[in-house]
Enzyme design. Structure first.
Site, PDB file in Angstrom:
ATOM      1  N   GLU A   1      -8.984  -2.181   5.169  1.00 19.15           N
ATOM      2  CA  GLU A   1      -7.787  -2.280   6.002  1.00 19.15           C
ATOM      3  C   GLU A   1      -8.153  -2.237   7.477  1.00 19.15           C
ATOM      4  OE1 GLU A   1      -3.422  -0.120   6.523  1.00 19.15           O
ATOM      5  OE2 GLU A   1      -5.065   1.003   5.621  1.00 19.15           O
TER       6      GLU A   1
ATOM      7  N   GLN B   1       0.845  -1.201   0.000  1.00 17.82           N
ATOM      8  CA  GLN B   1       0.000   0.000   0.000  1.00 17.82           C
ATOM      9  C   GLN B   1       0.876   1.245   0.000  1.00 17.82           C
ATOM     10  OE1 GLN B   1      -2.643   0.054   3.333  1.00 17.82           O
ATOM     11  NE2 GLN B   1      -3.756   1.862   2.677  1.00 17.82           N
TER      12      GLN B   1
ATOM     13  N   GLU C   1      -6.735   9.073  16.596  1.00 18.91           N
ATOM     14  CA  GLU C   1      -7.460  10.346  16.524  1.00 18.91           C
ATOM     15  C   GLU C   1      -8.385  10.397  15.313  1.00 18.91           C
ATOM     16  OE1 GLU C   1      -4.103  10.542  19.102  1.00 18.91           O
ATOM     17  OE2 GLU C   1      -4.203   9.998  16.985  1.00 18.91           O
TER      18      GLU C   1
ATOM     19  N   SER D   1       0.405   6.863   2.592  1.00 16.96           N
ATOM     20  CA  SER D   1       0.938   7.931   3.449  1.00 16.96           C
ATOM     21  C   SER D   1       2.169   8.583   2.836  1.00 16.96           C
ATOM     22  CB  SER D   1       1.294   7.377   4.825  1.00 16.96           C
ATOM     23  OG  SER D   1       0.141   6.937   5.506  1.00 16.96           O
TER      24      SER D   1
END
Length: 406
Positions: free
Chosen positions: A238, A120, A375, A123
């Site tokens: 995921e 993947q 978060e 990010s």
């Protein structure tokens, strides 16, 4: 639809899947061929992902029947799934949902057999929690896209044959609308994978650099500018995969290790406070397991809802506190007998105990980051499930090129 009609449809699904399993095991017993060959036969029989369409590894049946397929195949002697193919659970649903028939034919079967492994590429150093702020560029050049940029925290990218890549294709569109999803050949010119050493001593994570990498347009998954929508399919799967990987009651995961260590303790170390804490953790583990079972039974399609985010949020914290409890039970022995030698692993270790509880204690730190930080999970659940007002997003409608970046 009346309840009787629903039950009849459900029975039909079960009958079709059971008959397909019977035929598969009769014609291709897993003990009579290699695991890769058996998985190929399983794909051809529609038993790779039973909820996928016929012809693409499925039977169009209810997704919870995948559990029946796994149970019967394992009982007949098939091997457990290779942990290095974890991302099959992410790429497969994304391609079957957003890809063309040609792409499904090209990618799904070798993905399921393990011939081609995926990683993947989401990010970036400046776009982690704010994934839509990513800056890796893909510029159209004839029938190809020229890709330049950097990705980070890419699990098992050193093993990947293909990568799930999301890149910026229109910097003048709002950030959620100017991204496009690609299948990236990890072995092509212009793609470099560098290891990131972790606290465990492993380099399970990587950073990936793309320098003028030329991606054919037929490797674009979905429409131009629809990368956010395709990426959400990947992310929801995921979170479900990570959230469903633990909480297996007394038999698997960190709670099983806690029970094993407890049995080895001298009687004077089995204090009332420790016993109470063990039972609290066991109760939580059982609740997570039952939550995962219920989520699977309630699934209406192959792409999960926010239940995966609930499990992911809860289990990422549970893995940390439960492995910490295990180390506490070990006392000073928890500080020794672990090899920190640098190594590049061949398998994923999200929550397993294959390397021991000392490794799991260290590795669990990553659970609250991978698949979406704690978060971010709280924001998703607050907004999508509790109906709370969203956080202010002043840059949502701005062109990406005008959004301030650090």
């Amino acid at each position: 639809m009346l309840r009787g009609e629903t039950d009849e449809m459900s029975d039909t699904d079960l009958d079709r899947v059971s008959a397909a399993i019977d035929t598969l095991l009769a014609e291709h017993p897993p003990t009579g061929c290699s695991d890769r060959e058996f998985r190929g036969h399983r794909y051809d029989a529609g038993l790779a992902w039973v909820h996928f369409p016929q012809g693409f590894g499925g039977l169009g049946a209810r997704p919870e029947l995948n559990r029946l397929v796994e149970e019967r195949c394992r009982k007949a002697g098939s091997a457990a799934g290779d942990p290095s193919t974890f991302f099959m659970a992410l790429a497969g649903p994304t391609i079957v949902t957003h890809g063309s028939d040609e792409q499904k034919n090209r990618f799904l079967r070798p993905m399921f057999t393990g011939e081609e492994r995926w990683c993947q590429l989401f990010s970036e150093p400046g776009a982690g929690s704010d994934f839509a702020g990513l800056g890796t560029r893909a510029v159209k050049d004839g029938d190809e896209w020229v890709v330049n940029g950097q990705k980070v925290w890419n699990t098992l990218a050193h093993l990947g044959d293909w990568g799930m890549l999301v890149a910026r294709t229109d910097p003048e569109a709002p950030k959620h609308k100017g991204m496009t999803y690609f299948a990236l050949d990890m072995k092509m010119a212009g793609v470099e994978v560098r290891p990131l050493r972790q606290i465990t001593g492993e380099a399970e994570f990587n950073e990936v650099y793309m320098t003028d990498a030329r991606v054919p347009d037929d490797c674009r998954i979905g429409a131009i500018g629809e990368g956010w929508r395709a990426a959400l399919t990947t992310l929801m799967n995921e979170r479900t995969a990570i959230g469903g990987g633990s909480g297996g009651g007394r038999r698997t995961g960190p709670i099983a290790e806690a029970l094993r260590i407890w049995e080895t303790l001298p009687a004077d170390e089995k204090t009332g406070a420790r016993r109470e804490r063990l039972m609290q953790l066991f109760t939580q583990s059982e609740a997570f397991r039952l939550t995962n079972v219920r989520a699977g039974q309630n699934a209406k399609s192959g792409n999960p809802g926010p239940e995966g985010s609930i499990a992911k949020l809860a289990l990422s914290n549970f893995n940390k506190v439960c492995t910490e409890f295990c180390i506490d039970l070990l006392g000073a022995n928890g500080l020794i007998d672990y090899d920190f030698t640098f190594r590049r692993p061949e398998a994923l270790s999200v929550d397993g105990m294959d390397h021991g509880v000392r490794h799991s204690f260290l590795r669990a730190r990553a659970n609250s980051i991978e698949g979406g930080t704690t978060e971010i999970m709280k924001n998703i659940l607050g907004e999508q499930m509790l109906g709370l007002p969203g956080e202010p997003r002043v840059d949502k409608e701005l062109p990406w090129s005008k959004v301030p970046r650090s």
